[in-house]
Design a protein around this motif. Sequence first.
Motif, PDB file in Angstrom:
ATOM      1  N   SER A 174      56.302  10.127   9.533  1.00  0.00           N
ATOM      2  CA  SER A 174      55.003  11.415   9.058  1.00  0.00           C
ATOM      3  C   SER A 174      55.890  12.330  10.120  1.00  0.00           C
ATOM      4  O   SER A 174      55.407  12.334  10.936  1.00  0.00           O
TER       5      SER A 174
ATOM      6  N   ARG B  47      43.504   6.280   6.529  1.00  0.00           N
ATOM      7  CA  ARG B  47      42.932   7.853   6.740  1.00  0.00           C
ATOM      8  C   ARG B  47      41.637   8.243   6.743  1.00  0.00           C
ATOM      9  O   ARG B  47      40.796   8.985   7.337  1.00  0.00           O
TER      10      ARG B  47
ATOM     11  N   ARG C 243      49.392   7.185  12.568  1.00  0.00           N
ATOM     12  CA  ARG C 243      50.305   8.099  11.967  1.00  0.00           C
ATOM     13  C   ARG C 243      51.857   8.006  11.512  1.00  0.00           C
ATOM     14  O   ARG C 243      52.402   8.627  10.923  1.00  0.00           O
TER      15      ARG C 243
ATOM     16  N   LYS D 138      44.498  19.635   3.375  1.00  0.00           N
ATOM     17  CA  LYS D 138      44.003  19.163   4.268  1.00  0.00           C
ATOM     18  C   LYS D 138      42.972  18.432   2.910  1.00  0.00           C
ATOM     19  O   LYS D 138      42.488  17.061   2.145  1.00  0.00           O
TER      20      LYS D 138
ATOM     21  N   GLY E 192      52.642  14.607   0.668  1.00  0.00           N
ATOM     22  CA  GLY E 192      52.476  14.494   2.666  1.00  0.00           C
ATOM     23  C   GLY E 192      54.088  15.059   3.010  1.00  0.00           C
ATOM     24  O   GLY E 192      53.912  15.247   3.503  1.00  0.00           O
TER      25      GLY E 192
ATOM     26  N   GLU F 207      50.335  15.699  14.923  1.00  0.00           N
ATOM     27  CA  GLU F 207      49.264  16.593  14.862  1.00  0.00           C
ATOM     28  C   GLU F 207      48.553  15.481  15.432  1.00  0.00           C
ATOM     29  O   GLU F 207      47.272  15.829  16.427  1.00  0.00           O
TER      30      GLU F 207
ATOM     31  N   GLU G 228      52.953  14.414  10.267  1.00  0.00           N
ATOM     32  CA  GLU G 228      51.139  14.102  11.314  1.00  0.00           C
ATOM     33  C   GLU G 228      51.234  13.458  12.484  1.00  0.00           C
ATOM     34  O   GLU G 228      50.419  12.821  13.083  1.00  0.00           O
TER      35      GLU G 228
END
Lengths: 175, 456, 464
Positions: free
Chosen positions: B425, B91, B99, B209, B171, B431, B428
Amino acid sequence: MAETTVLGLFEEIEQAASALNRLRGEGGKATEDLMVMSSVPFPEGVLESDKSPIRLTTVTAVFAFVGIAFGILLAGGTAQLYLIPGGGKPISPAPSIGIIAYEMMMLFALTAAFIAALYEMRLPSWRSKVYDTRISEGLIGIAAHCADEEQAEKAEQLCRDAGAADVRRDARAFE
Amino acid sequence: MYDELPVPLTAAQVNTDLTRNITQTGWLWWAILGLFGSVFGWGALVFAYQIYNGMGAYGNNRPIYWALPIINFVFWAGVALSGTMISAILRLLHAGWRRSLTRMTETLTVCALAVAGVFPLLHIGRNWTFFWMLAYPNERQLWPNYKSPLLWDATAISVYLTTSVIFWYSGLIPDFAILRERTQGWRRTLYTVLCLGWRGTDREWRRLKVLFGILTVMIIPVFVSLHTIVGWDFGMSIVPGWHSNIFAPYFVCGALYSGCGAVLIIMYCVRRSFHLEQYILPKHFDNIGKVLFSISLLWFYFFAGDAWSDWFSRDPSHINWLYFMFHGYKWVLALILVFGILVPFSMLAFGKVRRTPWLMLLVGISVNIAMFSERVTVVIPAPSRNILTWGNYTPNWVGISVTAGAIGLFGFLYTLLSKFIPIVSIWEFREGDHAEGLERVGGGEMPVVIREEAIG
Amino acid sequence: MFDNDNILTSPRSIALSVDASSPLQLVLDEPQQSRLTKLRLMTLICVGLVLAAGVAIYGYAYFGHHRNDPSFWHISLVSLLFWIGLSQGMVALSALLRITHASWRYPLNRLLDIGSLFGLWGPLLLPVLVITRRQIYALGSSDYRDNVWRLSGPIFWDALTIGTAFLAGWMLLYLTSLPDFAILRDRAGEGSKEKKFYTRLAWFWRGSEHQWRVLRRAEGVLVVGILTTFVGSQTVLGWDFQLAAARNWDSSIFAPLYTLSSLLGALALAVLLMTIANRILRGRGFFNSEHYNNLGRFMVAIGLVWFYFRFCDYLTAWYGHLPEEWLIQQSRTSTFPVLVLLMIIGCFGAPVFGNMIPAIRKQPWASCTISLLVLVGLAAQRYLDTVPTFAPRYGTQALLPTLPAIVVFFGIAAMFILTYLLAIRYIPIISWWGIGKSQTRIAQRKMGNTIVTVMVEDPPLWET
């Protein structure tokens, strides 16, 4: 007609952005009456409806110091109450206090950051609020809080013009 | 190079794929759970036997007070280290391929740490008085000794467990919100409670975030401190072979090494059992393989550096433990050299191998065999004395059963959790759809990414 | 998804841009009179210092009456190791940025790579300084006498590993400069000295696809090589002391600690060089607050790790309380409190707590101050780690730095500066093609209500 919320659901980011801008401009909506909902985060500023200050860093820093103080009291202070002499070392030696203070600093800081984040997100809140299950399937929701029917109709029109996949009213709580 | 671009998947498809492990339960899942559960159950029975017969049941003796339980503790604490490390460091470096991996590695940490935490409790002998170790005012006038590295260790484990659960849970919140919409009955109630009323508003995402920014940066020193202090359990003593100022970083590297191996094993198992071939790509194995390769070099650097300076200095007291390592425990040393150095070095250097999942599974297992053996050589030779010929300690069935029980417990926990959380996830992964894309340049298409804003 | 217009900028527009060309002009154009005077003055001072250091080493110590002065020889030796460490650390930092695909690395790489040129003449001093440290026998390690000259002894490894590390650095510097030499060749006036010179240097670089592929491949191999040889050479330099079996020197943590320290020093030097380069190039904006920001954060990380290793070293001695170990640690802090303070501030306090605040680390002057403190701290560390070991035998007074020793320290520093002064006369300090490459790969795109920066994902260096 009492307060209501118009929820426009969009498939594309650009449509949602244009709806957001038009609601702000032509619709004359204030920032606190608009809300973007999405099941994924976007890069900073792409779709922004929230301008409230974030104080997480400050909280973390403050609680880091609280943790240090707690650690010093725990390892150094209590040792003075329950004496354990030994090892040719002082009762409250700096290195051990430092290590415990460090661990406590991390514990306090991170836990505080988590709790403060929840507090600022206004979670947990299990009350039923404006939402649509399709948001978790990838649609982007733009919610506009409207005081009366006229505003609501205008907001609906703006969302449709921007290319919303669906527009509906939601009488549940806005925040 | 650009052969494995992710196939564009719709949001609904991703949701379906990544919640399948929760919504569908086959007999195989029950079988695996049962298998791990019964191994764990056997370990628990043997633990009861140990309580009845006392610590002697392990075969521990005068110079070797610490044997298999502590070896297991160090090993599992090490495995726990890499899960969060992989997730946090990737990260921090904005590695786009993180991810798919963050969730399963964080879950690995939570489970392995729970297993590690069991062993000190198991090893205290009179297990029913474990609460004497806690700091609270009491009529016994006892207080934990904060000068002892063992107590530092207990503190560090509690802190790491708390913070990594926070990291993991933060998360999970948005994913629980998706599950809330996708499940029925008691599960729906469960996820409604667990997601805390998450709606995915801009307000919530912005905070999440920032929270991740803080957690990511600050959890790195926490996991480093955990294994550092495990190293100090040994390094603070004046036993030659343990009394080494390099032990702390050496332990951290060893932990990263075994942990990364465990990540490979988990990746393979999750990918196979939940059919996530579209999400966990050969490129992930490739990248983790590279990480593992560089960590293996680092670990070797410390491993060799530690033994080397003792060996070169020819200091008699320091040669003692090396003598045991080269004689009584030479087979354990051979295991380290073969499985920790020869196998990984010869396999990880090749891109083809790194991209073949089942070979990477073998590398992961091999690394973990080596690292378990390395723990043996750390814990046992240093306090050994010239009394017997083989060395001073031979593991017996009790120790081996408890070791197996630990694997059982870990597998049981992981299998169970994989039924309740999305193992990749969801938010994620999705995203990534916004952040990555293809751009036509000249004669070909090139992958482009949005540059993420720096954390912190 | 990003379907606006093409992401690649044409090389032509980069060639025409004034910014990208200014480093090239620096090499081709005659400097202005005022700058020329300054440069000459600096060169003279540096040459003077180098000569003075030579006089100190030979006149004062070697042929004078100070052959048995542990303070002088060890300060001289660690000064040299300090600068060798820094120059290799710079190359390693450059390699590290390449291997991690830091998108802001392009203007910085060349500046750091030039550091390897110090290896052309700096290490020549090493044999002189190593042979003379006869006091080491006084520490009671008779084995060292036999080991020191053997092929399996640390001295031979020194030569081998330092040499390899510098060699890899030179190769990287030369290869990555080839495209720049080629453009200098093409831009130099017909028949001029420069034309001849750069024609020789650039060979037949034409920028063909094959050449670029090979260059990239070589870069990948060299970067990995540089990192491994860097760790190797710093480790062996640590072993020079560690394997002597003298108390405190036999610490197994020296090797990784020195590796880290060199990296920390390299970061500090990178900040300083960046600031100087910005001044020379008169605000072309190659280095902006992003660079200071990133280097500052990097320093925070390395500073923390530095503290970690130092603390491990200290704590093990403190907890064990073995008399011979603890005495050394204690005498260090009680005899040299100022140096210890300087070390802790320089290596930990300033880089970590100073750089932790974004407003400070983004400020060039603040960042430079921190960097200077780091260099001072690292120098203090080198002294503290090696010289106090002699305290039991020689007494503290004999160990304090004397004037000749200080002259040697600055003399070697002058060698380092001189390397740069000479190199930037012939090598563009910022890689022209690197700037071009970075500009072709980044574009701005509209997304929702904001503009995002889009980059081409680089394949890893070693896969071409």
